[in-house]
Design an enzyme around this catalytic site. Structure first.
Site, mmCIF file in Angstrom:
data_model
loop_
_atom_site.group_PDB
_atom_site.id
_atom_site.type_symbol
_atom_site.label_atom_id
_atom_site.label_comp_id
_atom_site.label_asym_id
_atom_site.label_seq_id
_atom_site.Cartn_x
_atom_site.Cartn_y
_atom_site.Cartn_z
ATOM 1 N N PRO A 2 1.025 -1.317 -0.092
ATOM 2 C CA PRO A 2 -0.486 0.040 -0.173
ATOM 3 C C PRO A 2 1.082 1.475 -0.325
ATOM 4 O O PRO A 2 1.703 0.994 0.798
ATOM 5 C CB PRO A 2 -0.718 0.054 1.410
ATOM 6 C CG PRO A 2 -0.857 -1.509 1.312
ATOM 7 C CD PRO A 2 0.859 -2.033 1.378
ATOM 8 N N GLU A 3 0.492 2.211 -1.211
ATOM 9 C CA GLU A 3 1.125 3.026 -0.856
ATOM 10 C C GLU A 3 0.126 4.779 -0.362
ATOM 11 O O GLU A 3 -0.952 4.130 -0.133
ATOM 12 C CB GLU A 3 1.620 3.793 -2.163
ATOM 13 C CG GLU A 3 2.269 2.477 -2.440
ATOM 14 C CD GLU A 3 3.066 2.424 -4.146
ATOM 15 O OE1 GLU A 3 3.461 3.795 -4.223
ATOM 16 O OE2 GLU A 3 3.974 1.089 -4.943
#
Ligand SMILES: [Zn+2]
Length: 296
Positions: A2-3
């Site tokens: 996840p960014e």
């Protein structure tokens, strides 16, 4: 992994369903690695119980659950972490390290926020304090958040400075700009028509503007599509749904397939355990003044 767009999607979901509710009870199960920062899982559970969730914030890839009494719970999803909003009766998945049960207005048990993390690279901790801008002291090393109004062409130019770091490495450096990881760095550089290996400090003013626009446009698009879930379907939004940005990737994961701008194949280069995808035609190694759109 996840960014920023995935974490921002979760933040918005939390804002919609959880903010304003009171945490009735916290259950910490087994997740010593999850609480490794301060190693006090029991103290954590006690500290958050009975507090109302006043706001859901974000800094880079960190979620900030702000409690009504000023306390802040920090959540980082690591490689494989998930935050899920579930009914109290829903089966508890393996690798669930934290359950926050919220109060209910009805006699039935309230909903739960669960942190699930099979690989335990993620973490949860209670911030020791916050600075004047509300950022937890543990996150003071983070650079500007690209969705923050303070992230301007000028501030980006200052960050790039005269650094000899490669552009991609700079984008990945959370102390420079917070929230961008391997996937969105490639997407941003493709959008900005800049080669990943170019030195950060060597950009012309027009290129700095392109990079700034690329960062903002790519991240905004990805947030609008609720983030990217890859083939492993590991990333889930708060309701367990998949992100919809995958089909919009222009460079990442597209090795050998035609660049959607010039038609030439996207190239993958592996280094330091990660892959970099780019279009050698649209993203020339030394830059080029007026070229890049049609690829000649
Ligand atoms: Zn191209």
């Amino acid at each position: 992994v996840p960014e920023l767009p995935e974490v921002e999607t979760l933040r918005r979901d939390l804002d919609a369903v959880a903010v304003g509710r009171t945490i009735e009870h916290a259950t910490v199960s087994g997740g010593a690695r999850t609480f490794r920062r301060y190693g006090d899982a029991a103290g954590f559970a006690q500290r958050v119980s009975g507090r109302r969730l006043a706001a859901a914030g974000r800094r880079g890839k960190y979620l900030l659950l702000r409690l009504h009494d000023g306390g802040v719970v920090v959540v980082h999803l690591g490689m494989s972490g998930q935050l899920l909003w579930l009914d109290a009766g829903a089966a508890v998945a393996g690798h669930t390290h934290l359950v926050l049960r919220f109060a209910s207005a009805s006699p039935e048990p309230g909903p739960e926020l669960r942190f699930v993390d099979p690989r335990t690279f993620g973490e949860v901790f209670f911030a020791a304090g916050v600075d004047a801008t509300g950022v937890p002291v543990e996150l003071s090393h983070l650079g500007v958040d690209p969705l923050d109004p303070g992230f301007t062409v000028g501030s980006l130019a200052a960050i790039l400075g005269s650094r000899r770091t490669r552009l991609k490495s700079l984008l990945l450096d959370q102390r420079a700009v917070a929230g961008i990881g391997n996937l969105y760095a490639d997407e941003i550089l493709w959008a900005a028509r800049l080669a990943p290996e170019r030195p950060a400090g060597g950009l012309r003013p027009a290129e700095v503007r392109r990079l700034h626009a690329g960062i903002q446009a790519v991240l905004a698009d990805a947030v609008a599509h609720r983030g990217s879930s890859l083939a492993d379907a590991q990333y889930r939004d708060l309701g367990g749904g998949l992100g919809g940005h995958g089909p919009h990737h222009q460079a990442y994961g597209r090795e050998g397939r035609p660049c959607r701008r010039c038609g030439r194949p996207i190239r993958r280069v592996a280094a330091q355990g990660r892959s970099t995808f780019s279009c050698p035609t649209c993203q020339p190694p030394r830059g080029s003044a007026g070229r890049g759109v049609g690829g000649g």
